[in-house]
Structure formats: structure tokens, C-alpha cells
Scaffold this motif. Structure first.
Motif, PDB file in Angstrom:
ATOM      1  N   CYS A  36     -24.866  -9.755  36.714  1.00 21.83           N
ATOM      2  CA  CYS A  36     -25.232 -10.502  35.510  1.00 21.83           C
ATOM      3  C   CYS A  36     -26.750 -10.659  35.508  1.00 21.83           C
ATOM      4  CB  CYS A  36     -24.559 -11.872  35.508  1.00 21.83           C
ATOM      5  SG  CYS A  36     -22.777 -11.759  35.548  1.00 21.83           S
ATOM      6  N   THR A  61     -19.731  -8.325  30.058  1.00 24.78           N
ATOM      7  CA  THR A  61     -20.968  -9.075  29.873  1.00 24.78           C
ATOM      8  C   THR A  61     -21.876  -8.905  31.085  1.00 24.78           C
ATOM      9  OG1 THR A  61     -19.749 -10.960  30.676  1.00 24.78           O
ATOM     10  CG2 THR A  61     -20.076 -10.820  28.309  1.00 24.78           C
ATOM     11  N   THR A  68     -21.933  -1.204  25.070  1.00 25.16           N
ATOM     12  CA  THR A  68     -22.347  -1.991  26.236  1.00 25.16           C
ATOM     13  C   THR A  68     -22.455  -1.104  27.475  1.00 25.16           C
ATOM     14  OG1 THR A  68     -20.974  -3.719  25.288  1.00 25.16           O
ATOM     15  CG2 THR A  68     -21.851  -4.117  27.483  1.00 25.16           C
ATOM     16  N   ARG A  98     -12.434  -5.103  27.200  1.00 20.56           N
ATOM     17  CA  ARG A  98     -12.897  -5.713  25.955  1.00 20.56           C
ATOM     18  C   ARG A  98     -14.379  -6.004  26.109  1.00 20.56           C
ATOM     19  NH1 ARG A  98      -9.124 -10.681  26.750  1.00 20.56           N
ATOM     20  NH2 ARG A  98     -10.179 -10.344  28.713  1.00 20.56           N
ATOM     21  N   ALA A  99     -15.045  -6.249  25.001  1.00 20.90           N
ATOM     22  CA  ALA A  99     -16.489  -6.485  25.067  1.00 20.90           C
ATOM     23  C   ALA A  99     -16.798  -7.648  26.005  1.00 20.90           C
ATOM     24  CB  ALA A  99     -17.028  -6.746  23.674  1.00 20.90           C
ATOM     25  N   GLU A 100     -15.971  -8.692  25.983  1.00 19.43           N
ATOM     26  CA  GLU A 100     -16.276  -9.858  26.821  1.00 19.43           C
ATOM     27  C   GLU A 100     -16.085  -9.582  28.310  1.00 19.43           C
ATOM     28  OE1 GLU A 100     -14.024  -9.694  24.319  1.00 19.43           O
ATOM     29  OE2 GLU A 100     -12.352 -11.073  24.616  1.00 19.43           O
ATOM     30  N   ASP A 101     -15.410  -8.481  28.644  1.00 16.44           N
ATOM     31  CA  ASP A 101     -15.238  -8.145  30.062  1.00 16.44           C
ATOM     32  C   ASP A 101     -16.463  -7.462  30.644  1.00 16.44           C
ATOM     33  OD1 ASP A 101     -12.579  -9.022  29.971  1.00 16.44           O
ATOM     34  OD2 ASP A 101     -11.902  -7.068  29.246  1.00 16.44           O
TER      35      ASP A 101
END
Lengths: 395, 487
Positions: free
Chosen positions: B486, B168, B304, B163-166
């Protein structure tokens, strides 16, 4: 210049007249053999009714369907239809709801055959046609045996008493629970699996495939305290089961074919399909190898849905096929051999066909199967929430 | 005698005769570029059905964008329709014709180390400079994008579709360190590999490309197919009908392509797996290919991944600011040393990578040491692995803000990772630090052990877009991994 003269009279030998060509040994033997073969062939063709075709004319019938192409592309089914003067020209829609779409133009076909009654009813309501109800088949989950055993180990599936390891009953509520808690296959204690993916049954897109929509309905039933969600509850239930459908991300295509191939595990170790697809595979495997495939097993969800593919005819030729499917003994017999249950049409059972071949018979469960599926309006709401429907929600 | 023979022959001929051959048709096909290898199969198709397919080659990702925007072709034949579905377009009538998984073709001499490898093993070797490969551009080619999705999904480790949140944080850079050359498509990456085979160890491509390379006679060292065991992406080559009025010809083509004879011919000529399970496979195509990957459901994820891909090869820089006051003695310093050893020698997706500069700033009451290692290969990684092993602790206090101030002076456009277990009791105060760095630009993460008070650290970290990670509950290594990549 002296010419040598010859005094000999020409001696003419009188030969026996030649034997006619077709009596010569060099001819008779090969001709006899080939004629024999041809004769045998013609007899066979006569028996099957094929030989009469050039004289009778064959009607080409055009049809659109999804997983039921497996029935109409069967060689034996084609032969029986051909003997009745019919050749079916198939368009595979890839998913039943495609048939309902305007762009598919269902009435341009002689008949269509969506995989289940919900889509069928919708098509029939919209464009009419003459429906036939030749067979039914339960919605099931097919699994590789080690995955089924892991589920049994976790107390989520239970082997059926006379199933000889081929059939399980799946506790849908507990199974849905496993996914909602984020359990992976590897995470099932004592299950012995190495797959680090989360536990789900891979399902085709409910926007495209009847089995996808029906499975969603079964999951919703299980997640709603074993009650089909009402229209008022639908959105809330959809939110609750959303994680279950997000695990898979983009829905895959139906696994009715790929599951049985050598790469089946990679396509889906556990996935939604119809019982007929599994039974047809086992009957075929038994015929070919003398054994059933014990590595592929069937889970019957305890919330069940019997799909009833309707044949909806839009022409006389289409109606003829519908009548044949409902009335012709040979076709009914073949339908059983292809794993279907005869719905309203006949009394013979798929159990008999399996038992004759020494294949164990599974129990799909009893009860009012319609009660397990939400009404179309509620189902539509849930599909809209969970599916990926670029051209609108079907049903 | 003669008369019956004539009758027999007539019967036999009539019974055997089929409907007349349909008219010849030409269909234009927007097709995945590697399908050029189907030439001989398509010639047979034309001979048997009268339908000629004219392929217009395109990478599958590019083709999917064009399809979503609208094209004028009769059919489309991409490697998969998954990218098209991500665009939100309605997928037209589609029939899968053949299958090939995305794999690594690794030189036999290098392949033993990757036997039964996971994507993490692949990423780890690539980051260390031990696995150099070519792969197709994921902006254009389905094979390139499939590789990114495979690596990123495995790195997220959720057991679910990405998912997009995975995504980041960028966990792709280790893997992408190994990428030596790109290419515009799956076929082109094979051609490029032939030209540059002496420079690299492997090619990331479809199984069919790798097997075809082996069969081409152009390789000095054969390739072994490595199936990443935790995430196989399958391409199933759906033939799609774009113009509904071409349906009759489309059906003819699909029927023919799915006959056992055609399936066998495809397998023999192009090394793709038949979709028909009845067709017996050659030895190379019988390999079980492992766990399939759940495919992401949103377009955002793909964007992403592409952004991460574009960052590849930039020389990353990370400054570790490491508390070496005496309170760190025992398990804490041991955990720190172990974390560095792991990140240098095996850390999977989070491993220190070739091209990265790692700066170690050790502090107690003052900054005791600054050491910078530019990773060029194994020797540098080994130096990092042991860099903290003999480092001594000091009991002159804990100067967190002075150490961070030092780090900001050397960080450049890199990232700062501060690890501490105490409260500031030496050097600059928090206020002095904030006065000196009112708007710190370097993304800052703090990893906190035990009693360290994170309130002000948290304020600084958040101001830079970073955050405080608590290593109190888990291992330090896990905490570091959480923030690796990150930025």
C-alpha cells in the motif's frame, strides 16, 4: 555377291484366340472383389436412402441455434435428415439470446432453434414464424464427483436413491446460502477439496445464454423463499443474489462442451448446463468404453426448470425439418439417444434408452416447473441488474 | 458383365460426389500475433475450403481495444474475447477453436523448486531474485495481462473474481521484480527468450509457446511447464465474425477448423489443446492444469493492474519504526522477530524484494538504532531476517513522535510503518510533531498492539493516506501483510 537364300517356309503357329480381357484370371479376381465391395456399398447407400440423392436433389436448410447445434451436428441426425433430402447448414450463435437480436436477422434463416421457451416466445412474438416443439430438457448443474460429494457432506446435496452415485438432488436454498456466506470449496469441512475458490455453479452470461437466464431465475426463486419474485420484488431479490454472480466476475461461456473435455475441471468443476448434454455424454461414453464416467455427475436443482427449445421455421424447408423432428420415428429415437426428453411430440422416454444401456436414470423432480421461473418482466429486471448486457437486456 | 460394371461405377461416383467446391474467398482477420504459427494449417484450410485467411497480427489486449473502437476486418481471432467484453462492447458471433493455458516455462535445472507451485510461491522466488523471467507487455498482449490477473487474484485471496477494491494495494511488485525483459506479444516473448536464455530462468507465456520453444531446437536448456496450481487462465482462441455478410465463409472456416483432422493438425503443429475432446492428445498436453481462475468483471481492475505494472522496477523504500521498549518483551517482540524472518525468507506476495530498501528504526525513550538494508540478493534478505533477533529492549519510555520524526527525515519518497504497543511518554509531544510536520508527505501506517492509544496516530496516518491496523486481534504478520504494497 551371293545372296543367301532361304528355302524355309515361314512357320505360322496358330494360337488360340486371346480370352477377352474381362475373363482373364488376373482381372476377374480383383474386379470381382472391387465390384463386390462397390455393390455392397451401393446396397448400403440404397438402404440409407443416400444413393437416391443425386437424382432427387438435396435441400440445403440454413439454421441458427446455440447449444442445439449438438443435435444437428450429430452424424446420425445428419444421415436421417439427408435420407429425407435435407442438409442443415448451421450457424452457432454462441448463445440463444443472440438469435433474438435484430443483427442476427432470424428470418433470413430457414429456421432457428433457441434453447428455451422464454427466448423462443420473444422471437416468435417479434418476427412470427411457425413453432415446433420437438423436445424438452431440464436445466441442471453438472459437477465433478468429488465436488458433489463435498456438497453432500455439507448436507446441501443428496444422492438420489437409484442413481448409483451419478445423480444428486441439490437443495438450491442451502446451496445459494453457501455462496452468500462466502464459503470456499476448501472451506467445506470434511469435503477434502483443495480448491480455494468460492462455492458457485459457474453460469453463462444471462444476457447471452438461455441457460444463464434460466439459472438466474432458479437462484432468484431459491433466494426468495421458494417463490418466483414478482415484478415489484425483482430489484430487491437481484440485490440479494448479486454477490453470487460477482464471485465469478466475468461470466464464462457455456460449459456444455468444455466440461466433458480433459480440461473440464479447469473450465468449471461445477457448472450450469442442460440434462441432454450430460446424458448424451454418458450414453456415448458407455458405448465407447463399456462404462459410464463416474467422475462427472449431475445435480438436479430442487427448484427446476425444463427448457423447451422451439424450432421456429421461417420457410417451407424449415417447416419440413420441424415436422420431421416431431414425427419421424428415427429422429425421435435419435433425440432420446442424445439425451433429450420428448416434449409434446412423443411418448418414448429417455429413461428407456438409458435403462437399455444399463445406465442409471436420474429424477429431475416433479411439479409445475413454470412456477419456478419469474415472469419475463421480473426476469428482465433481474438480468439487467446482474448480467453484462451491452446491447440491452434480452426477453 | 461390362454394362453392370459401368452402372456400378456411375452409382458409386454419383453417391460419393459432394456439392461443387465453393468459390475462393479471402477474409481479413485481426488476429492475436502468436497465430502466425498456424501458417501450414491455414494453407490446408485454403486448399480444402477455398477460404484464405489473411492474418493481421496484434496483441490481444491491443486488438480488443481496436475492436471496441471499430475495425474494418472481416473476422477477429484474439486469444480470448474476455478483454473485449471488459470494454463493454457487444461480442460478435464467436466460436472457440483451441485452448492454451498461461504457464511458466522454467529451466529444468530450476524447476524442481517450483513443482506444484502456487502464484505466491512464484512471486516469492521472483522477489528474492531467484526467478528471473521474460513476459509480454500486458498493455498489448493477452498473455502478459493474464499473468498480472493470475498473480493479483491469488494475492487478493478472496476466492472470487478480482474487484477494484481488492487491488487498492499493490501486491504485484514482488512478482514483477523477476521480470527481466518484456516483449510485444506471446510469440515475441518466445523469440526474445531464445536470444536471452542465458540471462534468465524462465518465460511467462502460453503453454503452446513453451512447448514450441522446446521443440524448436533453439534452447540450450529445455523448459519445464509449471502450471500455477491456484489460478489458471485459459485462452480459448475464439474466431469472431465481424462482418455478418461473410457468414457463409465464416461457417465454412469454423466447420473445417473443428474437424478432428484440423484439430489434430493444430495440436501437432502449434501445441495448443484441441477443443474437441475426442481428439487424442499428445503426452505433453494431457497434464491436468489445475484450478481455473474467476476472471475479473470490470475494466477498472485491469487499469489498476496496468498502473501497478508501470510502477515495477522503481526502487521501493520502506521505513519500519519499531517500538523496543520493555513492554514489548515476550510474545510481542517474538511476533515482531518472526514477522521479519517470514517477510525476508518466504512471505509470498508480501516478501521483501530485490531492489527494495528496508530501513529499521528501533526506539524506546529515544531512537536507539537506524539500520538500512538495500536488498540485492539472498545475503541481504538473510541479514534482514535476523536483524531483530538480538536487538535489546530499553526501559526509558516510549518516544513515538520523536521516532516518527526521525523516520520522516530518512524516508524520502518511501512509506513509513510504525509498530508500537504503548502511549507516548518521552521525547516530542503530538503537538510538537504536528507543528514540525504539518503536512507529512510519506504515506504512514501504524500497527498497534494492545493498549496503544491510536487516536492521534490515526489522525496522522489518515492525513497521509494511511491508517492504523490493529494487531491485537490477529498476528503481526497478517497486519504487516495487510499494508504491504500500500502506498
Amino acid at each position: 555377291m551371293v545372296a543367301k537364300s532361304s528355302t524355309e517356309e515361314p512357320a505360322l503357329t496358330i494360337l488360340d484366340p486371346p480370352r477377352p480381357v474381362f475373363r482373364r484370371k488376373r482381372f476377374v479376381l480383383p474386379f470381382g472383389v472391387s465390384a463386390g465391395i462397390a455393390l455392397a456399398g451401393v446396397v448400403a447407400l440404397l438402404a440409407s436412402g443416400t444413393v437416391a440423392l443425386p437424382f432427387r436433389g438435396v435441400t440445403i436448410v440454413r439454421a441458427m441455434m446455440a447449444s442445439k447445434v449438438e443435435f444437428f451436428s450429430d452424424v446420425e441426425v445428419r444421415r436421417i435428415l439427408m435420407a429425407n433430402g435435407i442438409q442443415v447448414h448451421l450457424t452457432d450463435s454462441g448463445g440463444s439470446t443472440e438469435i433474438a437480436k435484430e443483427r442476427a436477422d432470424p428470418t433470413s434463416f430457414d429456421f432457428v432453434m433457441p434453447s428455451g421457451q422464454l427466448t423462443a416466445r420473444q422471437i416468435h412474438d417479434r418476427v412470427g414464424g411457425t413453432p415446433f416443439y420437438p423436445f424438452t430438457t431440464p436445466l441442471v448443474i453438472a459437477a465433478f464427483s468429488d465436488y458433489a460429494r463435498a456438497l453432500a457432506h455439507a448436507g446441501v446435496a443428496e444422492p438420489q436413491p437409484d442413481g448409483d452415485g451419478l445423480y444428486y438432488t441439490l437443495d438450491m436454498t442451502a446451496f445459494v446460502g453457501l455462496t452468500l456466506e462466502g464459503k470456499t470449496w476448501k472451506g467445506i469441512e470434511g469435503g477434502g477439496l483443495t480448491n480455494e475458490n468460492q462455492v458457485i455453479a459457474q453460469s453463462p452470461d444471462p444476457c447471452r445464454a438461455y441457460s444463464g437466464a434460466a439459472y438466474l431465475a432458479v437462484v432468484a426463486f431459491a433466494a426468495n423463499g421458494r417463490r418466483a419474485p414478482t415484478e415489484a420484488e425483482a430489484a430487491a431479490v437481484a440485490t440479494r443474489i448479486k454477490p453470487l454472480f460477482e464471485v465469478e466476475g466475468q461470466f464464462g461461456a457455456g460449459i456444455g462442451r468444455t466440461f466433458f473435455g480433459p480440461d473440464g475441471r479447469t473450465f468449471a468443476p461445477l457448472g450450469v448446463m442442460y440434462e441432454h448434454q450430460y446424458l448424451a455424454y454418458q450414453i456415448r461414453t458407455k458405448e465407447r468404453t463399456g462404462e459410464v464416467d463416474r467422475d462427472r455427475v449431475l445435480l438436479y436443482p430442487d427448484a427446476h426448470h425444463h427448457a423447451e427449445p422451439w424450432l421456429i421455421a421461417f420457410s417451407e424447408a424449415g417447416e419440413k425439418v420441424g415436422r420431421l423432428l416431431q414425427e419421424n420415428q428415427d429422429l425421435q429415437r435419435r433425440a432420446l439417444e442424445l439425451g433429450f426428453r420428448l416434449g409434446r411430440a412423443g411418448s418414448a422416454s429417455v429413461g428407456t434408452v438409458l435403462a437399455e444401456r444399463g445406465i442409471p436414470v436420474g429424477n429431475p423432480g416433479q411439479g409445475d416447473t413454470e412456477a419456478h421461473v419469474a415472469k419475463p418482466a421480473a426476469l428482465t429486471t433481474m438480468i439487467g441488474e446482474l448480467g453484462d448486457c451491452p446491447s440491452g437486456v434480452p426477453l | 458383365m461390362r454394362a453392370p460394371a459401368v452402372v456400378l461405377v456411375t452409382f458409386a461416383v454419383l453417391a460419393g460426389c459432394t456439392t461443387a467446391k465453393p468459390d475462393p474467398v479471402t477474409l481479413t482477420v485481426l488476429a492475436s500475433s502468436e497465430l502466425a504459427d498456424l501458417g501450414p494449417v491455414l494453407a490446408d484450410l485454403r486448399r480444402d475450403t477455398g477460404v484464405e485467411l489473411k492474418l493481421d497480427p496484434r496483441g490481444t489486449v491491443r486488438a480488443s481495444e481496436e475492436l471496441a473502437a471499430g475495425v474494418d476486418h472481416d473476422l477477429a481471432w484474439p486469444a480470448t474475447n474476455r478483454y473485449l467484453r471488459l470494454t463493454g462492447a457487444d461480442v460478435p458471433l464467436s466460436t472457440s477453436i483451441m485452448v492454451s493455458p498461461l504457464v511458466l516455462g522454467v529451466k529444468v535445472g530450476k524447476a524442481d523448486a517450483l513443482r506444484d507451485a502456487s502464484w505466491a510461491d512464484v512471486a516469492s522466488r521472483a522477489a528474492a531474485g531467484e526467478l528471473r523471467f521474460g513476459m509480454a507487455d500486458p498493455r498489448v498482449s493477452g498473455s502478459g495481462m493474464a499473468a498480472l490477473i493470475g498473480v493479483a487474484t491469488a494475492a487478493a485471496g478472496t476466492g472470487a473474481a478480482l474487484r477494484a477494491e481488492d487491488v487498492t494495494c499493490d501486491k504485484l511488485q514482488g512478482f514483477l521484480t523477476g521480470r527481466v525483459f518484456g516483449a510485444s506479444g506471446a510469440a515475441e516473448v518466445g523469440e526474445e527468450y531464445v536470444k536471452r536464455q542465458d540471462e534468465v530462468d524462465a518465460v511467462v507465456a502460453y503453454e503452446s509457446t513453451v512447448l514450441s520453444l522446446n521443440a524448436s531446437g533453439q534452447l540450450r536448456e529445455p523448459l519445464r511447464v509449471v502450471y500455477p496450481r491456484d489460478g489458471i487462465v485459459l485462452s480459448d482462441y475464439p474466431l469472431m465474425l465481424l462482418k455478418p455478410d461473410k457468414r457463409a465463409a465464416y461457417d465454412r472456416v469454423v466447420d473445417w477448423l473443428r474437424t478432428p483432422a484440423a484439430q489434430r493438425s493444430i495440436m501437432e503443429r502449434t501445441h495448443r489443446r484441441p477443443v474437441d475432446p475426442q481428439v487424442e492428445r499428445g503426452a505433453a498436453l494431457r497434464e491436468p492444469i489445475g484450478t481455473g481462475l474467476y476472471f475479473p468483471g470490470t475494466r477498472e481492475v485491469v487499469d489498476t493492474l496496468l498502473a501497478a505494472y508501470d510502477r515495477a522496477g522503481r526502487p521501493g523504500r520502506v521505513v519500519f519504526v519499531l517500538d523496543h521498549s520493555t513492554s514489548m518483551a515476550g510474545a510481542r517482540i517474538a511476533g515482531l522477530r518472526e514477522a521479519f524472518a517470514t517477510l525476508s525468507r518466504a512471505g509470498g506476495f508480501d516478501r521483501f524484494r530485490v531492489g527494495e530498501t528496508v530501513v529499521l528504526v528501533r526506539f524506546a525513550g529515544t531512537v536507539m538504532e537506524e539500520r538500512s538494508v538495500v536488498v540485492r540478493g539472498g545475503a541481504d534478505l538473510e541479514a534482514l531476517a535476523v536483524a531483530l533477533e538480538t536487538a535489546e529492549l530499553a526501559d526509558d519510555g516510549t518516544a513515538i513522535w520523536s521516532a516518527l520524526d526521525h523516520a520522516y527525515r530518512v524516508v524520502g519518497d518511501g512509506t513509513v510503518v510504525l509498530m508500537t504497543d504503548g502511549e507516548n511518554n518521552a521525547g516530542m509531544s503530538a503537538d510538537e510533531f504536528l507543528a514540525a510536520w504539518p503536512r507529512p508527505s510519506a504515506r504512514t501506517y501504524a500497527i498497534r498492539f494492545g493498549e496503544a492509544d491510536p487516536v492521534e496516530l490515526d489522525r496522522v496516518a489518515r492525513a497521509t493516506g494511511g491508517r492504523v491496523v490493529d494487531a491485537g486481534s490477529g498476528s503481526l504478520l497478517e497486519a504487516v501483510k495487510e499494508i504491504r504494497g500500500c502506498r
